[in-house]
Enzyme design. Sequence first.
Site, PDB file in Angstrom:
ATOM      1  N   CYS A   1      18.285  -7.719   9.741  1.00 32.66           N
ATOM      2  CA  CYS A   1      17.596  -6.546  10.297  1.00 32.66           C
ATOM      3  C   CYS A   1      18.492  -5.319  10.171  1.00 32.66           C
ATOM      4  O   CYS A   1      19.378  -5.098  10.984  1.00 32.66           O
ATOM      5  CB  CYS A   1      17.259  -6.752  11.765  1.00 32.66           C
TER       6      CYS A   1
ATOM      7  N   CYS B   1      15.713 -15.671  17.116  1.00 28.26           N
ATOM      8  CA  CYS B   1      15.637 -14.425  16.347  1.00 28.26           C
ATOM      9  C   CYS B   1      14.500 -13.595  16.895  1.00 28.26           C
ATOM     10  O   CYS B   1      13.422 -14.123  17.174  1.00 28.26           O
ATOM     11  CB  CYS B   1      15.392 -14.774  14.883  1.00 28.26           C
TER      12      CYS B   1
ATOM     13  N   GLN C   1       1.704 -13.200   2.985  1.00 27.55           N
ATOM     14  CA  GLN C   1       2.294 -12.074   3.719  1.00 27.55           C
ATOM     15  C   GLN C   1       2.917 -12.566   5.023  1.00 27.55           C
ATOM     16  O   GLN C   1       2.365 -13.434   5.689  1.00 27.55           O
ATOM     17  CB  GLN C   1       1.214 -11.031   4.026  1.00 27.55           C
TER      18      GLN C   1
ATOM     19  N   ASP D   1      -0.898  -5.722  -6.437  1.00 26.44           N
ATOM     20  CA  ASP D   1       0.037  -5.947  -5.327  1.00 26.44           C
ATOM     21  C   ASP D   1       1.269  -6.676  -5.865  1.00 26.44           C
ATOM     22  O   ASP D   1       1.506  -7.832  -5.551  1.00 26.44           O
ATOM     23  CB  ASP D   1      -0.693  -6.790  -4.257  1.00 26.44           C
TER      24      ASP D   1
ATOM     25  N   CYS E   1       5.309  -3.140  -1.646  1.00 27.29           N
ATOM     26  CA  CYS E   1       6.300  -3.364  -0.586  1.00 27.29           C
ATOM     27  C   CYS E   1       7.609  -2.663  -0.942  1.00 27.29           C
ATOM     28  O   CYS E   1       8.620  -2.904  -0.304  1.00 27.29           O
ATOM     29  CB  CYS E   1       6.503  -4.862  -0.365  1.00 27.29           C
TER      30      CYS E   1
HETATM   31  N1  SAH Z   1      -1.727 -10.091  -3.119  1.00 24.61           N
HETATM   32  C1  SAH Z   1      -1.102 -11.264  -2.568  1.00 24.61           C
HETATM   33  C2  SAH Z   1       0.275 -11.567  -3.127  1.00 24.61           C
HETATM   34  C3  SAH Z   1       1.236 -10.408  -3.199  1.00 24.61           C
HETATM   35  S1  SAH Z   1       2.917 -10.857  -3.508  1.00 24.61           S
HETATM   36  C4  SAH Z   1      -1.069 -11.177  -1.064  1.00 24.61           C
HETATM   37  O1  SAH Z   1      -1.357 -10.151  -0.467  1.00 24.61           O
HETATM   38  O2  SAH Z   1      -0.751 -12.189  -0.440  1.00 24.61           O
HETATM   39  C5  SAH Z   1       3.080 -10.753  -5.214  1.00 24.61           C
HETATM   40  C6  SAH Z   1       2.531 -11.928  -5.975  1.00 24.61           C
HETATM   41  O3  SAH Z   1       2.738 -11.659  -7.364  1.00 24.61           O
HETATM   42  C7  SAH Z   1       3.194 -13.270  -5.699  1.00 24.61           C
HETATM   43  O4  SAH Z   1       2.205 -14.227  -5.404  1.00 24.61           O
HETATM   44  C8  SAH Z   1       3.911 -13.618  -7.017  1.00 24.61           C
HETATM   45  O5  SAH Z   1       3.906 -15.010  -7.305  1.00 24.61           O
HETATM   46  C9  SAH Z   1       3.063 -12.875  -8.030  1.00 24.61           C
HETATM   47  N2  SAH Z   1       3.707 -12.477  -9.280  1.00 24.61           N
HETATM   48  C10 SAH Z   1       4.996 -12.132  -9.489  1.00 24.61           C
HETATM   49  N3  SAH Z   1       5.187 -11.747 -10.764  1.00 24.61           N
HETATM   50  C11 SAH Z   1       3.979 -11.854 -11.375  1.00 24.61           C
HETATM   51  C12 SAH Z   1       3.530 -11.579 -12.719  1.00 24.61           C
HETATM   52  N4  SAH Z   1       4.355 -11.128 -13.646  1.00 24.61           N
HETATM   53  N5  SAH Z   1       2.227 -11.781 -12.987  1.00 24.61           N
HETATM   54  C13 SAH Z   1       1.372 -12.233 -12.039  1.00 24.61           C
HETATM   55  N6  SAH Z   1       1.752 -12.513 -10.765  1.00 24.61           N
HETATM   56  C14 SAH Z   1       3.036 -12.326 -10.439  1.00 24.61           C
END
Ligand code: SAH
Length: 380
Positions: free
Chosen positions: A16, A89, A213, A311, A338
């Site tokens: 943190c 924690c 998440q 995402d 993020c």
């Molecule tokens: N939208 C989802 C996951 C977001 S995290 C949610 O909200 O839960 C990002 C995701 O991208 C992860 O699941 C990871 O495995 C995937 N990822 C990472 N690199 C990637 C790539 N090159 N192509 C496709 N997916 C990928």
Amino acid sequence: MKMLQKCPYAKLCGGCTYQGIEYSEQLKEKQSYVNKLLSKFGKVKDIIPAENPYYYRNKVHATFGYSKGNVLAGTYQANTHKLVPIDSCQIENQTSDAIVQDIKGLIKSFKLQIYDEDTGKGFFRHVLIRTGHNTGQVLVTLVVGDIIFPSKNNFTKALMKLHPEITTIVMNINNKRTSMILGEREIVLYGKGYIEDVLCGKKFRISPKSFYQVNPIQTEIMYNKAIEYANLTGKERVIDAYCGIGTIGIIASDKAKEVIGVELNKDAFKDAIGNAKSNKINNIRFFNDDAGEFMVKLAANKESIDVVFMDPPRAGSDEAFLKSLVTLASNKVVYISCNPDTLARDIDYLIKSGYKAEIIQPIEMFPFTEHVETVCLLSR
Ligand code: SAH
């Protein structure tokens, strides 16, 4: 700056980075960070705070070690091999923390050896616990260095007796000299091998290796914003890129004509297919592929896409993806990020290619850390 009572582990743990800072000040810091990086693209909205900044993490990880014959559980100090023992924690789910503490006791009473990262000898490495915020289901993944688990059944029984709230226990075998937590192979010791959670009215299956998440309350807020910004009418062809276990696409599917999800991780992809089935959704398809390569294929096929949800992980997207996105020329892009640094880099590319940033909304997902989530609506 107003200071708070510090967590006793703060200095050594380092997880943190905003320890000791009043919560309202943490939000101000995040706001100004996002402003600094993104206000050149459009107006940045006020950050959506977390109502309760404590105990939000639904994924808890602990590594095991010894000190003077006692079993310890905690985390490695950043960039070291020094274990910082942590008994509780303030950002982790409290049930999970209690389970970690009891596993320490069981390791001792079952006389199991702790794995030594330096010599590669020993057995018990980590525990990873995930909880379903809205279902109460608990997944315990025991990461061990060998397929032979001495007194496996009795250990499982003893753990279940201490924590009947556990719904499934998985043994993950990681016999590699690596800082990666999870190995390839898994054996289910108890229950289904995954948990379920409910988000925005849909049920999701989460396997040990799938991304999910970490702050479920803020995730619902974030998903609702993302879907609101897409302003779907039921006629759209939608992409959910980097879709994980399919959450965004499945939640959006009621309001779209068709959804296509793409995800690289095989376990998450399998979960996504199962999730579409269990929610009885027929207008969604998933592809196990690199998102960039997949978009290149869509662009080459001259597919027509109306809305793209993307995402990506902290590293952001890549040129193959963004270039194809511009070729596909979807009217709306909802970028969930993020990491404001890579978001700024990627939206700069999209803006130079004809998109406009309509909404930039920071959301608090990770109280007490410097991390911040941002949802950005781009349109052309
Ligand atoms: N939208 C989802 C996951 C977001 S995290 C949610 O909200 O839960 C990002 C995701 O991208 C992860 O699941 C990871 O495995 C995937 N990822 C990472 N690199 C990637 C790539 N090159 N192509 C496709 N997916 C990928």
